[in-house]
Design a protein around this motif. Structure first.
Motif, PDB file in Angstrom:
ATOM      1  N   LYS A  27      20.946  70.341  11.707  1.00 46.70           N
ATOM      2  CA  LYS A  27      22.035  70.799  10.859  1.00 46.70           C
ATOM      3  C   LYS A  27      23.013  69.652  10.613  1.00 46.70           C
ATOM      4  CE  LYS A  27      25.496  74.394  10.479  1.00 46.70           C
ATOM      5  NZ  LYS A  27      26.045  75.618  11.029  1.00 46.70           N
ATOM      6  N   TRP A  28      23.468  69.508   9.361  1.00 48.00           N
ATOM      7  CA  TRP A  28      24.479  68.509   9.035  1.00 48.00           C
ATOM      8  C   TRP A  28      25.837  69.062   9.439  1.00 48.00           C
ATOM      9  CZ3 TRP A  28      25.341  63.657   8.313  1.00 48.00           C
ATOM     10  CH2 TRP A  28      26.532  63.234   7.753  1.00 48.00           C
ATOM     11  N   GLU A  33      30.113  64.217  10.976  1.00 53.15           N
ATOM     12  CA  GLU A  33      29.391  63.329  10.071  1.00 53.15           C
ATOM     13  C   GLU A  33      28.080  62.876  10.707  1.00 53.15           C
ATOM     14  OE1 GLU A  33      31.978  60.226   8.639  1.00 53.15           O
ATOM     15  OE2 GLU A  33      33.120  61.644   7.442  1.00 53.15           O
ATOM     16  N   PHE A  35      23.894  64.597  11.903  1.00 48.55           N
ATOM     17  CA  PHE A  35      22.946  65.692  12.015  1.00 48.55           C
ATOM     18  C   PHE A  35      22.940  66.117  13.470  1.00 48.55           C
ATOM     19  CE2 PHE A  35      21.697  63.756   8.090  1.00 48.55           C
ATOM     20  CZ  PHE A  35      21.423  64.859   7.292  1.00 48.55           C
ATOM     21  N   THR A  48      23.513  59.990  13.205  1.00 43.28           N
ATOM     22  CA  THR A  48      24.192  59.796  11.931  1.00 43.28           C
ATOM     23  C   THR A  48      23.215  59.391  10.833  1.00 43.28           C
ATOM     24  OG1 THR A  48      24.650  57.452  12.277  1.00 43.28           O
ATOM     25  CG2 THR A  48      26.286  59.028  13.139  1.00 43.28           C
ATOM     26  N   MET A  49      23.668  59.511   9.605  1.00 44.43           N
ATOM     27  CA  MET A  49      22.853  59.088   8.466  1.00 44.43           C
ATOM     28  C   MET A  49      22.593  57.591   8.537  1.00 44.43           C
ATOM     29  SD  MET A  49      21.398  60.599   5.921  1.00 44.43           S
ATOM     30  CE  MET A  49      20.045  59.567   5.458  1.00 44.43           C
ATOM     31  N   ALA A  80      17.697  64.633   3.747  1.00 47.47           N
ATOM     32  CA  ALA A  80      18.838  64.496   4.652  1.00 47.47           C
ATOM     33  C   ALA A  80      20.002  63.815   3.942  1.00 47.47           C
ATOM     34  CB  ALA A  80      18.437  63.702   5.894  1.00 47.47           C
ATOM     35  N   ARG A  83      21.638  66.342   1.740  1.00 54.43           N
ATOM     36  CA  ARG A  83      22.420  67.288   2.552  1.00 54.43           C
ATOM     37  C   ARG A  83      23.718  66.668   3.025  1.00 54.43           C
ATOM     38  NH1 ARG A  83      18.138  68.718   6.875  1.00 54.43           N
ATOM     39  NH2 ARG A  83      19.943  69.438   8.013  1.00 54.43           N
ATOM     40  N   SER A  84      23.690  65.400   3.431  1.00 55.74           N
ATOM     41  CA  SER A  84      24.906  64.757   3.937  1.00 55.74           C
ATOM     42  C   SER A  84      25.913  64.527   2.813  1.00 55.74           C
ATOM     43  CB  SER A  84      24.568  63.439   4.642  1.00 55.74           C
ATOM     44  OG  SER A  84      24.149  62.447   3.720  1.00 55.74           O
ATOM     45  N   GLY A  90      22.103  72.962   6.581  1.00 60.30           N
ATOM     46  CA  GLY A  90      20.710  72.857   6.966  1.00 60.30           C
ATOM     47  C   GLY A  90      19.992  74.174   6.902  1.00 60.30           C
TER      48      GLY A  90
END
Length: 105
Positions: A27-28, A33, A35, A48-49, A80, A83-84, A90
């Motif tokens: 889940k984001w 900030e 996942f 993180t992203m 992802a 989503r971010s 998510g």
């Protein structure tokens, strides 16, 4: 029943992973900030992203020593990123059906 630990790639004596998790199942979290995925200790595994874009595959829990291996490929990474950027949490977000109206309680 406790989960079996799997060695996170590397030499013998390297860190053991609690579980393997697909990035699509994480889940984001807009506030963190990152996942996230629920840890048995009650906190959240986080990645993180930026870490994902750098090829990182290990999500850490800030409250205990457990880690999870995050499985993803190019397609999961693209989803992802979307989503971010859009703030979509998510797979477990419950979105109302199109045209649904809120009811005041």
């Amino acid at each position: 029943q406790p989960k079996k630990l799997r060695r996170a790639g590397g030499p013998p004596g390297s860190t053991m992973a609690y579980e393997e998790v697909n990035l699509d199942d994480m889940k984001w979290d807009l506030e963190l900030e990152a996942f996230t995925y629920e840890c048995p200790c009650g906190d959240l595994f986080q990645i993180t992203m930026d870490e994902l874009e750098d090829g990182e595959e290990i999500a850490n829990c800030p409250s205990c020593s457990l880690i999870v291996l995050v499985e993803y490929g190019d397609e999961e990474l693209m989803r992802a990123k979307v989503r971010s950027l859009t703030g979509e949490g998510g797979p477990d977000d419950s979105m109302p059906p199109a045209g649904a109206k809120a009811i005041a309680t």
